[in-house]
Enzyme design. Sequence first.
Site, mmCIF file in Angstrom:
data_model
loop_
_atom_site.group_PDB
_atom_site.id
_atom_site.type_symbol
_atom_site.label_atom_id
_atom_site.label_comp_id
_atom_site.label_asym_id
_atom_site.label_seq_id
_atom_site.Cartn_x
_atom_site.Cartn_y
_atom_site.Cartn_z
ATOM 1 N N TRP A 75 0.690 -1.171 -0.112
ATOM 2 C CA TRP A 75 -0.139 -0.057 -0.028
ATOM 3 C C TRP A 75 0.866 1.005 -0.065
ATOM 4 C CZ3 TRP A 75 -1.211 3.874 3.166
ATOM 5 C CH2 TRP A 75 -2.495 4.687 3.082
ATOM 6 N N ASN A 101 7.216 -2.481 6.212
ATOM 7 C CA ASN A 101 5.875 -2.046 6.290
ATOM 8 C C ASN A 101 6.268 -0.712 7.260
ATOM 9 O OD1 ASN A 101 3.164 -0.960 6.654
ATOM 10 N ND2 ASN A 101 2.895 -2.667 8.078
ATOM 11 N N GLY A 102 5.771 0.413 6.931
ATOM 12 C CA GLY A 102 5.982 1.563 7.586
ATOM 13 C C GLY A 102 6.466 2.799 6.937
ATOM 14 N N LYS A 486 -20.284 2.658 4.909
ATOM 15 C CA LYS A 486 -19.986 1.175 4.094
ATOM 16 C C LYS A 486 -20.402 1.541 2.670
ATOM 17 C CE LYS A 486 -18.197 -0.454 6.593
ATOM 18 N NZ LYS A 486 -18.102 -0.265 7.734
ATOM 19 N N GLU A 489 -17.411 3.597 1.062
ATOM 20 C CA GLU A 489 -15.992 2.715 1.147
ATOM 21 C C GLU A 489 -16.100 1.797 -0.324
ATOM 22 O OE1 GLU A 489 -14.060 1.604 4.883
ATOM 23 O OE2 GLU A 489 -16.066 0.945 5.036
ATOM 24 N N HIS A 505 -31.360 21.865 8.331
ATOM 25 C CA HIS A 505 -30.488 22.839 8.325
ATOM 26 C C HIS A 505 -29.494 23.020 7.361
ATOM 27 C CE1 HIS A 505 -32.098 23.768 12.369
ATOM 28 N NE2 HIS A 505 -31.800 22.488 12.847
ATOM 29 N N LYS A 605 -6.783 -2.101 5.223
ATOM 30 C CA LYS A 605 -7.566 -2.740 6.400
ATOM 31 C C LYS A 605 -6.795 -2.212 7.635
ATOM 32 C CE LYS A 605 -10.592 -5.349 8.488
ATOM 33 N NZ LYS A 605 -12.037 -4.699 8.691
HETATM 34 O O1 M6R Z 1 -8.816 -1.337 13.044
HETATM 35 P P1 M6R Z 1 -9.559 -0.181 13.726
HETATM 36 O O2 M6R Z 1 -10.976 -0.451 13.929
HETATM 37 O O3 M6R Z 1 -8.695 0.672 14.462
HETATM 38 O O4 M6R Z 1 -9.788 0.746 12.329
HETATM 39 C C1 M6R Z 1 -10.218 1.984 12.043
HETATM 40 C C2 M6R Z 1 -10.705 2.357 10.593
HETATM 41 O O5 M6R Z 1 -9.575 2.545 9.956
HETATM 42 C C3 M6R Z 1 -11.725 1.613 10.108
HETATM 43 O O6 M6R Z 1 -12.755 1.238 10.891
HETATM 44 C C4 M6R Z 1 -12.295 1.695 8.664
HETATM 45 O O7 M6R Z 1 -12.957 3.078 8.841
HETATM 46 C C5 M6R Z 1 -12.950 0.652 7.995
HETATM 47 N N1 M6R Z 1 -12.625 0.545 6.752
HETATM 48 C C6 M6R Z 1 -14.190 0.938 7.891
HETATM 49 O O8 M6R Z 1 -14.960 -0.025 7.309
#
Ligand code: M6R
Length: 610
Positions: A75, A101-102, A486, A489, A505, A605
């Site tokens: 990513w 990663n980082g 949802k 995304e 409003h 993710k």
């Molecule tokens: O692993 P986390 O719950 O900390 O992740 C937080 C968000 O990155 C995560 O909820 C993101 O918004 C998802 N893609 C929602 O579906």
Amino acid sequence: MCGIVGIVGCKEKLGDMLLDSIKKLEYRGYDSAGITTVSENKILIRKDVGKIDEVNKKVNFSELKGNIGLGHTRWATCGRVTKENSHPHTDCKEEISIVHNGIIENHSELKKELIEKGHKFQSETDTEVIAHLIEDNYDGDIKEATTKALKKIEGSYALGIISAKEPEKLIAARNESPLIIGVGKNENFIASDVPAILSHTKKIIYLDNKELAVLTQDNITVFDLNGNEIKKEINEIDWNAEMAEKQGYTHFMLKEIHEQPRALTETINGRIKNNRVDLKEELNLSSKELSEIKRIVIVACGTSWHAALAGEFMFEELAKISTEVEYASEFRYRHPIISKDDLLIAISQSGETADTLAALREAKKQGAKILSICNVKGSSIDRESDIVLYTHAGPEIGVASTKAFTTQLVVLYLLTLYLSQLRKTLDDNTIQDLIANLRKLPLQLEKVFNNEEEIKKLANIYYNKSNALYLGRGVNYPIALEGALKLKEISYIHAEGYPAAEMKHGPIALIDKEMPVIFVAPKDIYTYKKVLSNIEEVKARGGIVIVIATEGDEEIKKIVDHVIYIPKNLYTLSSILAVVPLQLLAYYIAKKRGCDIDRPKNLSKVVTVE
Ligand code: M6R
């Protein structure tokens, strides 16, 4: 955000094994992919841009031989999405190969110094700097060279390193980016996350920040950056390999939506005894400490932030504790005032979200007790919290969070009831009634799936719209936000969530015959009637109204275009049922639009960068 996997002592076909494992991490990033191995004392690398299957078609990972190797799915953070910037990266002599990663924050300065020393770079990445830095410090010992290199770099890293000169050793190191070690029989593994190696081992060592490990096929030794050996515990994890597979569903997201009844049951199980919520063993704070909490502050991001908003409603309504919800990403930069009487709750599915982790650390620094609600044991947030309440959702692979959300809501509800018991804000009969209704949820959720065909039909009607509004009040406002998130995304349709009454409003200006408005309107004693008025307002302006309503509510049918019914439950608990049709609606709309549901564009993710 990237996915890393590595093995030493591989018994199978190495290329296939690594390919299979990085596919299980593809939810972490899918701009490009690569695999490296050592064969006949030579580093072999195959990599390219695209999703893993596309890359594999171009480069045929199966042909890679050896018994030590690394895989990476990217990513992009530093450097564009190009073949050259894909991992693995090597040094000038192509004797060291690394995946990362980082983000290395001082990579520009280091690169300049290395170029001055004659190093030749092939990519724009920060990662390549590490490969050259190790080369620069190499004097016959890859562990020593890596340790010296790590002392010079600033930033976050999870690293896998192999070397043609020492092909029996796999080096792993971590700082602020997750990395686990899998302990096998005559073979050992590293991975960014458990699902990648679940089919090989359930024995896990969690690397901590600034630790480096040397893995051979029959030994694992962990060191700090001063070369001191560190004894590490081996943890046995309770997820199985099937839990991380699609099991016949077309997407992980659909599978995970359907797993919610089971996930809810497992999250409730063992936490109710004699008609009381019992979290005594999990919450290692005394009843006195818990009774004395003056304020709860919840930090989270994305879907977990929506759960936090619902939690605020629960804590204030039932446990009568003043609660504030913060975006974790904003928290530490706005000089928050936190006291020792505050309980800070961090909610995170992955337990690795950098913003949430940073907020947690800020609150800890200011003396707050930290309780986290987390789905991944051994994750950074889990390990840095004073108390952890796990959501027993099982691995969530789909980038769009579903079962993690509903289990977070259940944990928040259990915690609310537990605090209400201790603080005596609810009498015994009320507690018993609330518990009885909570127990009904998994079965009621099964019933929601009876409407799946109907939801699919709705998706087929509205999949071509460009916008959507989601409205709800009280505890259903976060549900509306979650429904909108949802949809955007995974289908890329622009969607907004609002408190229903806020519509007049401003957002009301958007309503016309092209605008679907989804109301979350289960029957309740608080706001239902007001929401009906909001529905009328939309209808009067020609908007399309889809409503999530309580079974038996025949009246609402008369004024809206479509109704999706959910079983009747108490106000707060019905919100947990209400989100499921919204998850399904988003799923089927995205499917009809031909979107890549489990790998939506630009998302990852696990967001381990701030
Ligand atoms: O692993 P986390 O719950 O900390 O992740 C937080 C968000 O990155 C995560 O909820 C993101 O918004 C998802 N893609 C929602 O579906």
